[in-house]
Design an enzyme around this catalytic site. Structure first.
Site, PDB file in Angstrom:
ATOM      1  N   HIS A 192       5.420   5.561   0.645  1.00 40.68           N
ATOM      2  CA  HIS A 192       5.153   4.079   0.905  1.00 40.68           C
ATOM      3  C   HIS A 192       4.305   3.936   2.379  1.00 40.68           C
ATOM      4  O   HIS A 192       4.747   4.852   3.519  1.00 40.68           O
ATOM      5  CB  HIS A 192       5.937   3.042   1.163  1.00 40.68           C
ATOM      6  CG  HIS A 192       5.562   1.669   0.901  1.00 40.68           C
ATOM      7  ND1 HIS A 192       5.391   0.874   2.079  1.00 40.68           N
ATOM      8  CD2 HIS A 192       5.551   0.866  -0.085  1.00 40.68           C
ATOM      9  CE1 HIS A 192       5.047  -0.365   1.544  1.00 40.68           C
ATOM     10  NE2 HIS A 192       5.147  -0.317   0.248  1.00 40.68           N
ATOM     11  N   HIS A 193       3.130   3.584   2.507  1.00 38.95           N
ATOM     12  CA  HIS A 193       2.410   3.249   3.752  1.00 38.95           C
ATOM     13  C   HIS A 193       3.236   2.689   4.974  1.00 38.95           C
ATOM     14  O   HIS A 193       2.787   2.994   6.107  1.00 38.95           O
ATOM     15  CB  HIS A 193       1.107   2.313   3.424  1.00 38.95           C
ATOM     16  CG  HIS A 193      -0.186   2.952   4.321  1.00 38.95           C
ATOM     17  ND1 HIS A 193       0.160   3.412   5.554  1.00 38.95           N
ATOM     18  CD2 HIS A 193      -1.590   2.934   4.062  1.00 38.95           C
ATOM     19  CE1 HIS A 193      -1.404   3.824   5.775  1.00 38.95           C
ATOM     20  NE2 HIS A 193      -2.121   3.486   5.060  1.00 38.95           N
ATOM     21  N   SER A 194       4.228   1.907   4.418  1.00 42.74           N
ATOM     22  CA  SER A 194       5.014   1.654   5.847  1.00 42.74           C
ATOM     23  C   SER A 194       5.499   2.603   6.410  1.00 42.74           C
ATOM     24  O   SER A 194       6.152   2.373   7.646  1.00 42.74           O
ATOM     25  CB  SER A 194       6.274   0.740   5.416  1.00 42.74           C
ATOM     26  OG  SER A 194       7.158   1.098   4.213  1.00 42.74           O
TER      27      SER A 194
ATOM     28  N   CYS B 215       0.840  -1.196   0.016  1.00 45.16           N
ATOM     29  CA  CYS B 215      -0.083   0.104   0.025  1.00 45.16           C
ATOM     30  C   CYS B 215       0.780   1.285   0.177  1.00 45.16           C
ATOM     31  O   CYS B 215       1.915   1.328   0.588  1.00 45.16           O
ATOM     32  CB  CYS B 215      -0.918   0.201   1.162  1.00 45.16           C
ATOM     33  SG  CYS B 215      -2.256  -1.496   1.362  1.00 45.16           S
TER      34      CYS B 215
END
Length: 492
Positions: free
Chosen positions: A148-150, A36
């Site tokens: 990035h969703h991280s 994601c």
């Protein structure tokens, strides 16, 4: 162009000083079928100066370890490791000949969609900023931030944006962002019951809370196992997370939403959920029933539709959006990263003679959800599954929940006054996400006297997202007219 710049602060130390280990939730967002990203489109009222933007980034983003760290595997663990960052590789400024572009809005939408086809380079910090000097219907230039969703949740992203902006009326002052009050309201309700009816009523309140939480968790389990939403023209099929998305937005008046909030004695979130329910009902009534079927029995059929949204809930201990510098400070009470829970909210799909009925229903549903620990429990369960069974099992469970529901809904409070992004007056902010298995994602972003409705859609499922935007706008207009005691000819 600007020369390369090194990190001005190192990332938090992990074991042996090898960098901060990636959290289990962050690892989840790197799983193959749940990869994601967070997007934020920033419209500016003037053309953008890339050199000024780069100088501003050096004073904000590059002072925060997560944005100057890449992922390195050390001692069997993936860690955020400080690295030298070259801004030229993160700031993309395409050459655009506006005279050759007939529809600038469509050009920007196509550009953003094309960005999502290429993953970020994992050998560099996982973010990039595209600067488009092209005039659209809502702005004179556009910035597209992708990370990035991280790296963090939407609260973290908004904190980043706030730390990078200043009030237009006072270039030295940070913007003001309203704080969330849901948890405090629940505490006040319980305290009021204690004073009025004594400890027995408070005990009853707690028992109901436990029952609601149990029911919500059982619905979560059933959704993982087999409970699916009704198949409609808004629902994506398995593999939808791999499809290219299209991003559209519509700007409506925040004053209209505040009017409805006051008239219905509700919250902004209640109003937005009511508008969403009305807009979806209009859209499905038109898409599922055409010609003679549009009037004959469509209302009763619509009511049989099961349609649920996964709603992201901020679980941070301090309400409101924090300055990135405060959030990353060593002794800050609020930490950077992914700290979000999920609740599943059912929508009542139906035509209504009174458009305001949608808000009443949405308020009743969300009030019931507030008296539950569903968000905290889903977050805790996700962490437990991650620790016991690993990323693959956790990603499978979350993917099943999202695939068996229809859409994602999020409402993010933004600056209450107009702001500037490194000296560039901001016209609008439209965040979104992609990489999850749903064909429709909607984000509501308040900014000054505006509410931005941001939609991310799979065009193979929803080929006409502009019609859906029209439905949102028309639903708000009908509700406003009723609230102002104006006659309404058509039902929502």
């Amino acid at each position: 162009m600007a020369s390369s710049s090194s990190s001005s602060s190192s990332s938090s130390s992990g074991e042996g000083g090898g960098g901060e280990p990636m959290s289990p939730v962050s690892r989840l967002f790197h799983s193959p079928k749940f990869n994601c990203y967070v997007m934020a489109v920033i419209g500016c009222k003037t053309s953008v100066n890339p050199q000024v933007i780069k100088e501003g980034l050096r004073e904000t983003i590059l002072k925060h370890p997560r944005f100057t760290s890449n992922l390195v595997k050390k001692r069997g663990k993936i860690r955020w490791t400080s690295t030298t960052i070259d801004l030229d590789s993160h700031i993309i400024v395409p050459e655009i000949n506006s005279s050759e572009i007939e529809f600038s809005d469509r050009f920007v939408e196509d550009y953003i969609s094309n960005c999502t086809k290429t993953p970020l380079d994992i050998t560099k910090p996982l973010w990039e900023l595209h600067l488009l000097n092209i005039k659209t219907s809502d702005a004179d230039s556009v910035g597209v931030l992708r990370m990035h969703h991280s790296m963090g949740d939407c609260v973290s992203l908004m904190s980043l944006l706030i730390a990078s902006t200043r009030k237009s009326s006072d270039p030295n002052a940070l913007p003001t962002v309203p704080a969330a009050t849901t948890k405090e309201e629940e505490k006040q309700k319980r305290g009021f019951l204690m004073m009025l009816f004594g400890p027995l009523m408070a005990l009853w309140w707690d028992l109901v809370l436990m029952w609601h939480t149990f029911v919500d968790l059982m619905m979560f389990v059933l959704t993982v196992l087999f409970l699916k939403d009704t198949w409609t023209s808004l629902k994506g099929a398995p593999g939808v997370e791999l499809n290219t998305k299209r991003y559209v937005h519509r700007i409506v008046s925040m004053d209209d939403i505040k009017l409805l909030k006051k008239e219905m004695n509700s919250t902004v979130n209640d109003v937005l959920l009511g508008i969403t329910q009305a807009a979806i009902s209009r859209y499905l009534n038109r898409q599922e029933f055409v010609g003679a079927n549009a009037k004959k029995g469509s209302s009763s059929v619509l009511k049989k539709i099961r349609l649920r949204s996964a709603i992201l809930v901020n679980l941070r201990p301090i309400g409101g959006i924090q300055n990135v510098a405060d959030m990353m400070a060593e002794k800050s009470k609020v930490r950077w990263g992914n700290l979000i829970g999920y609740i599943m909210l059912p929508f009542s799909i139906a035509t209504q003679q009174d458009p305001l009925e949608h808000i009443r229903q949405a308020k009743a549903t969300i009030d019931r959800k507030k008296h539950s620990l569903e968000a905290v429990s889903t977050y805790a369960c996700a962490k437990l599954v991650l620790s016991l069974f690993g990323v693959k099992v956790a990603a499978f469970i979350i993917r099943r929940v999202l695939l068996n529901t229809t859409l994602v809904f999020s409402n993010m409070p933004g600056p209450v006054e107009e702001v500037s992004f490194y000296g560039h007056p901001v016209a609008y902010i439209a965040p979104s996400v992609y990489g999850h298995p749903q064909a429709l994602t909607m984000h509501f972003q308040s900014y000054a006297n505006k509410m931005i409705i941001s939609l991310s859609v799979d065009p193979s499922v929803i080929p006409d997202p502009y019609l859906l935007c029209d439905d949102f706008e028309e639903s708000l207009k009908l509700m406003r007219d009723v609230a102002q005691k104006k006659p309404v000819e058509d039902a929502v």
